[in-house]
Design an enzyme around this catalytic site. Structure first.
Site, mmCIF file in Angstrom:
data_model
loop_
_atom_site.group_PDB
_atom_site.id
_atom_site.type_symbol
_atom_site.label_atom_id
_atom_site.label_comp_id
_atom_site.label_asym_id
_atom_site.label_seq_id
_atom_site.Cartn_x
_atom_site.Cartn_y
_atom_site.Cartn_z
ATOM 1 N N ARG B 331 29.816 -37.052 1.448
ATOM 2 C CA ARG B 331 30.775 -36.846 0.365
ATOM 3 C C ARG B 331 31.620 -35.591 0.605
ATOM 4 O O ARG B 331 32.779 -35.534 0.201
ATOM 5 C CB ARG B 331 30.084 -36.794 -1.001
ATOM 6 N N GLU B 738 31.547 -35.034 -12.861
ATOM 7 C CA GLU B 738 31.685 -34.117 -11.734
ATOM 8 C C GLU B 738 33.105 -33.607 -11.494
ATOM 9 O O GLU B 738 33.291 -32.449 -11.138
ATOM 10 C CB GLU B 738 31.197 -34.796 -10.445
#
Lengths: 484, 786
Positions: B331, B738
């Protein structure tokens, strides 16, 4: 002599026998009273999730309400006092307290774990009719960590309360507290471990003579951690917080006397009045909860190299008054600190108070505390300066540091390099080279040796620059800062 | 722009109380304030409950030569000592790779791999007794050389897998052909989650040796499966329940397995209930943290700062085991571009194995580290060219959705179809008065020798979906009782983010009943099986869809029943504000529930949802790992003290695209909290390990998360009023957990701006994170080398 504790919990009188001398209020609430609304977040008084309201006699004869951390509040400290926990705030029919309502209305809780502590900090502020606004709330709540909200909604809740925090009936009052007053000393013993809660200095003198090995506890903001963090078992504990003679603040002709049992919060007004920077230092030294229990005397007596009071008081030429069964003696505060972990105090001696010369005309004291976080953080470097200048010449320089050595320590070489010199930047820059003769700081988790050495020198320059102009030119936060 | 309050959208404005697009308070808000919301340690325990303490290693890397547990066993209150030799099944609590031993002592290979590793456990009548007994162990170690940081692991080539790459175009020639070149390095520290509630697990024995576990976990299914594997029983023998967590932030995605397994093993060995609750110091020592990263970059660009080619090497400290590090490092790579089109790019990722605690998920999951890398590059390009970094940012933005440009392909070959960053930044530049303030700050600094201010605008594009594709699924269970009250359950967990509330709002909207008719219930592996962790910001996207599908199934049966009952066509039946009607026929929802029950209509249903459109070929580094992107931007203004390095945030303007919000108050809360947490990561929060690999900052006295007085005095937070999800996501909302964390990067870049103006030379500040007073002072005073 009473052999049990007596205090009020949520409006009901509790008698507790066979108390462990260092049992914490938090464990008592959660484990034996089923009051699990008060949370353990850190067990060191740094997160505020365990905040409760303590109600006690005020020096003026009334009652006062203090937010305190239950995790490092030791049970014997409650004798004769009253504790309110989050469970007791709502009305009899379950209607939410104003504080609770404001928190809900402003979306001020997310995970909710810090919330009871925040509610109690606001509750205590409300009971004291403390002003709650954008200016005051950050200090009142700095000891309550929240990891979810970013604090905005909590601040809004505080602002919405204004001064209306107090609405629910106060379940304890003066007469309730007075019903607890009994003997002039409480003590207890369990499994060979014992505690004493004297109320007079003569009792303390005797206790010190009989138990020179005893641990003396005033606010437990340090000793509490011996118990909750180091898991130490203390055998004999003498609690000092009921001795009113240790709680005097007295302004004389030339000096200010602060009794060893005076809490930071109690000392704050007098210190701020004479030395605004010292007031700000005390404000930043700990959260409201810690300032409500921790004492000036404790901060000195424990000999910590990173206690914030000693450098400032050394710069002010304070003297320390010790007392014991062999009588009293007075010494310069700087002489009390001999080496890391070693102080000029014999077993059986205790700190009675500190005496600080009042400023003659102008307050020249400046205190610069460097830490990773502004509020509620332990010092990496603390520099305290008092430099007198007459007609462009430096007549005296007193400079003391915390965090730079094993003890709070004066920068003697720097002071010597300044004395008698012209008050110019050139003098300052020359003196900055002298630091290496005064200090060999260490690296630790708070700062590296290099940073400490560099920043310590820069603080002298900062003092010089600051004395030329307005604090707003040199300060990011607090006193004099206008950056907002 | 939208503040708190109801907003319109494609849902019919409903007259029910607490439907979607309403700023309803958190379902537990009142309980939070009253102290009546129960966390694991608050659950009343049976009288004979054991307290279990886990003994942790204080060596970073050592072989255990001998262990003497006799004194431990004989200590007061001790009921049993738990070691690996007591484990019936697998000595492992790792999420995927089987490399996190539950205990070192008694293991086939008694090897300590990090300080803070679980050695053995003591079950006693009280926690104090257990803790004290554990100190009586005598262990003889043979210390081994330890790799403690990224540099050491890179030197030793200690990696969990071969360096992994994304490659598009010929980066090397693109860089060398470019008019300007730069190269540099940024190091950023890790981060402790510091959820206020530490990990805890309570194990209750049931019949047949089954166990019920109450945990503080984002992933109850994983705990169920790991505990079953450890006890060598089928999954159906273990039931895990999670009512709520006192914060998670990713720190409770995998890390809850150890305390749960230890509690369960104590129950198995003694037949008694057992509790494990870490105190703060143990929690911080034993659990993984955000990965610290080191990013090296070489970039070629033109006079406008537009990037022609770039190469980035990302090295992450993963710790002693895999945990989720591979996906986290992936990620970081997925976000190495952030909002910027990189025409020729090579991203190489090194997953370093070290003798430190195994780092784990933390809000953003590697994305923040990847993003700091490219934001740093942009900042340095702008400094090199003497430009406003905002101009360089804009010159590199991905093409906006709907424009003809081909500057819309990511380094992993996914086409960005929904880019709105240009428009969003336009709005933020205007509302924050960025340009005027930037000029004012420069003037102000000229007259301020000690204090300097800085400002920066940074954008965020964050990919939404688990990049491990199979996790993008969710289940729910809805019951309508015969009185019309509703029971809601799904696989998501509540950690304060308001997931339970949002899903309930969706179900209320679907049934057209007031929110208070819906009972929100604890996540329970016996109700919804095989759930994914509540992570990747996906909680609402997945679980609200599943719950709505369950509600739709029941609603469909109700409609079928009513159509027959009233002899009307199903399409004529309308659910509206507690009433169900068709022409002249009408019935309350409660009556309908009762009537349907009497007519033997099933009023219970599961619901299921799997995210469409996504696919990912990890080997090829190609595909569409994300269903969509969430966008945002922040302007941060800071001030520094050039003599001490102290610094603070003065103002922050945050603008986040949450699509059309299901609950604006909840979303605003996520945005503010995430920003503060992100800024904390990059400023005050510093993890310090000593030379022996021991964590020195394991409590709030030494690890400093932001407190209320660190909050910028001026915070302006808004949901982007032009936001809309082009994909078919629940009520056209976008994930919010997030993405706004990375708005905090603006603080680091603003500090860089302030430092640049404090330096006598024109050297680039080279500021790493966390930007403590120490790092800032060193950046101000560092000898210019560029």
């Amino acid at each position: 002599m009473r052999d049990h504790l007596k205090f009020i919990l949520n409006g009901e009188v509790r008698r507790v026998d066979k108390v462990d001398p260092t049992a914490t209020l938090l464990n008592y609430l959660r484990d034996s009273q089923g009051l699990t609304g008060t949370k353990e977040g850190c067990a060191e008084g740094d997160c505020g999730a365990c905040t409760v309201t303590l109600t006690q006699h005020a020096p003026d004869g009334g009652v006062e309400h203090k937010a305190v951390n239950a995790c490092i509040c030791l049970l014997p400290m409650l004798d004769g006092k009253s504790v309110t926990t989050v469970e007791a705030l709502q009305g009899k029919a379950g209607q939410p307290h104003n504080v609770q309502k404001a928190m809900v209305d402003q979306h001020a809780s997310q995970c909710g774990f810090c919330t009871p502590g925040i509610v109690m900090s606001l509750h205590a502020a409300g009971l004291n009719a403390d002003r709650l606004d954008g200016e005051t709330a950050p200090d009142i709540l700095a000891g309550n960590l929240c990891r979810c909200t970013g604090y905005g909604p909590i601040l809004k809740a505080a602002e919405a309360l204004g001064s209306k925090g107090e609405a629910a009936p106060v379940r304890s009052d003066l007469s309730a507290l007075e019903s607890l007053v009994g003997e002039d000393m409480t003590s207890g013993e369990t499994k060979g471990r014992r505690f004493f809660i004297p109320t007079r200095l003569d009792q303390l003198d005797t206790l010190c003579a009989d138990h020179p090995e005893a641990t003396m506890v005033a606010g437990a903001t340090d000793v509490g951690l011996w118990v909750t963090k180091a898991h130490r078992q203390l055998e004999t504990v003498i609690y000092l917080n009921q001795i009113s003679e240790l709680k005097t603040i007295r302004t004389g002709d030339d000096t200010l006397w602060i009794g060893a049992g005076v809490t930071y919060e109690e000392a704050l007004p007098a210190l701020s009045k004479h030395w605004p920077d010292l007031g700000e230092l005390v404000r930043r030294l700990g959260s409201k909860q810690v300032r409500n229990t921790g004492t000036i005397g404790g901060n000195i007596a424990n000999g910590s190299p990173i206690g914030d009071m000693p450098p400032a008081l050394i710069a002010l030429e304070a003297s320390l008054h010790l007392r014991g069964d062999r009588g009293r003696r007075t010494l310069k505060l700087e002489d009390y600190f001999i080496d890391y972990g070693k102080q000029d105090r014999t077993p059986g001696e205790y700190v009675e108070g500190v005496e600080i010369p009042l400023p003659d005309k102008v307050d020249r004291l400046r205190c610069y505390k460097l830490s990773k976080r502004f509020d509620v953080d332990i010092t990496a470097v603390l520099g305290c300066f008092d430099i007198a200048v007459r007609e462009g010449q430096i007549t005296s320089a007193r400079i003391a540091y915390g965090g730079m050595a094993g003890i709070p320590k004066r920068a003697s070489h720097v002071e010597n390099a300044l004395a008698g010199q012209p008050w110019t930047e050139a003098t300052i820059r020359a003196a900055m080279h002298e630091y290496k003769h005064d200090f060999s700081p260490l690296s630790d988790m708070r700062a590296s040796e290099e940073y400490r050495a560099k920043a310590a020198q820069n603080l002298l320059l900062k003092y010089f620059l600051e004395m030329q102009g307005d604090r707003s030119q040199t300060r990011l936060v607090g006193l004099g800062s206008n950056l907002s | 722009m939208t503040g708190v309050g109801p907003i319109s959208g494609d849902a019919t404005p409903s007259r029910i109380s607490g439907g979607v697009r309403r700023s309803v308070s958190h379902d537990s808000a009142l309980k939070h304030t009253q102290g009546s919301a129960l966390y694991v340690d608050d659950i009343p325990t049976p009288l004979n409950c054991l307290n279990v303490h886990i003994a942790l290693s204080d060596r970073a890397h050592a072989r255990i030569l001998s262990v003497d547990l006799e004194a431990v066993r004989g200590a007061p209150g001790v009921v049993c000592v738990l070691t690996a030799s007591d484990i019936p099944g697998s000595n492992d609590v790792a999420p995927v790779f089987g490399d996190d031993p539950m205990f070192v002592v008694g293991a086939r290979e008694a090897l300590v791999q990090c300080a803070g590793q679980s050695l053995f456990a003591v079950a006693a009548e009280t926690l104090e007794q257990a803790r004290h007994a554990a100190t009586l162990v005598e262990i003889e170690y043979a210390d081994l050389p330890a790799l403690l940081d990224i540099e050491a692991a890179m030197q030793a080539k200690a990696f969990f897998e071969e360096p992994y790459q994304f490659v598009r175009g010929a980066s090397e020639s693109a860089i060398s052909d470019a008019k300007h070149q730069l190269s540099g390095r940024i190091e950023m520290g890790g981060q402790e989650h510091f959820y206020l509630e530490g990990h805890a697990a309570l194990s209750i024995p049931a019949e047949d040796g089954d166990i019920v576990l109450h945990c503080s976990s984002q992933h109850p299914s994983e705990i169920q499966h790991k505990v079953a594997g450890m006890l060598d029983v089928p999954n159906n023998a273990i039931n895990v329940q999670v009512r709520r967590m006192g914060g998670g932030f990713g720190g409770k995605e995998t890390q809850g397995s150890l305390p749960a397994a230890v509690a369960a093993l104590a129950t198995r060995l003694t037949g008694r209930p057992a509790k494990v609750r870490y105190d703060r110091d143990d929690d911080m020592r034993v659990t993984g943290k955000r990965h610290d990263f080191r990013i090296d970059y070489t970039v070629g660009f033109d006079d406008q700062g537009r990037i022609d080619g770039i190469e980035m090497d990302q090295a992450a400290r993963c710790g002693m085991s895999h945990d989720l590090s591979l996906a986290i490092c992936d990620r970081a790579m997925f976000h190495a571009d952030n909002c910027y089109y990189l025409p020729a790019v090579t991203i190489t990722s090194y997953r370093c194995r070290t003798n430190t605690v195994s780092n784990t998920a933390f809000r953003g999951f590697g994305g923040p580290q990847g993003m700091v890398g490219i934001e740093r590059v942009i900042d340095e390009i702008a400094h090199h060219l003497g430009k406003d970094p905002l101009d360089v940012r804009r010159a590199n933005f991905y093409a906006s959705s709907g424009t003809a440009s081909d500057r819309n392909v990511t380094p992993y070959h996914m086409t960005v179809e929904d880019c709105v960053i240009d428009d969003l930044v336009d709005d933020l530049v205007a509302s924050s008065d960025y340009h005027t303030r930037r000029d004012e700050i420069r003037t102000w600094n000229e007259n301020s020798p000690v204090l300097k201010r800085g400002i920066a605008l940074t954008p965020v594009k964050f990919g939404i979906s688990f990049t491990v594709t199979h996790l993008n699924q969710a289940g729910a269970l809805v019951h309508v009782y015969s009185d019309g009250s509703i029971h809601l359950n799904h696989g998501g967990t509540e950690m304060g983010q308001g997931l339970f509330l949002k899903v309930a709002q969706v179900v209320a909207e679907e049934f057209q009943v007031d929110l208070d008719r819906i009972k929100i219930t604890a996540t329970d592996t016996a109700k919804v099986p095989n759930t994914s962790p509540t992570a990747a910001s996906s909680g609402t996207d997945l679980n609200a869809m599943a719950a709505r599908n369950a509600a739709k199934t029941i609603k469909g049966r109700m409609i079928q029943f009513l159509a027959e009952h009233w002899s009307v066509v199903p399409s004529s039946i309308v659910f509206d504000a507690g009433q169900i009607s068709s022409g002249a026929h009408a019935m309350s929802f409660d009556d309908l529930a009762h009537s349907a029950y009497m007519e033997r209509v099933s009023l219970s249903s599961t619901g299921y949802y799997a995210t469409p459109k996504i696919s990912w070929d990890r080997k090829a580094g190609r595909g569409r790992p994300f269903y969509y992107f969430a966008y945002g931007a922040a302007v941060c203004e800071v001030a520094i003290d050039t003599l001490t390095g102290e610094n603070r945030i003065l103002r922050a303007d945050l603008l986040q695209d949450v699509g059309q919000s299901i609950n604006p108050a909840i979303d605003l809360g996520q945005i503010e909290g995430a920003f503060v947490q992100g800024a904390g990561w990059l400023t005050t929060e510093e993890l310090v390990f000593d030379a022996a690999g021991i964590l020195k900052t394991h409590a709030p006295s030494t690890y400093k998360i932001p407190t209320i007085s660190d909050r910028a005095p001026d915070m302006r937070i808004h949901l982007w009023d032009r936001g809309k999800n082009r994909e078919d996501v629940i009520y056209k909302s976008k994930a919010v957990g997030e993405p706004p964390f990375m708005l905090g990067i603006s603080a680091l870049m603003a500090l860089s701006d302030a430092i640049a103006q404090a330096r006598p030379d024109n050297a680039y500040p080279d500021l790493g994170s966390p930007a403590t007073p120490e790092r800032v002072l060193m950046a101000v005073e560092r000898e210019g080398q560029k």
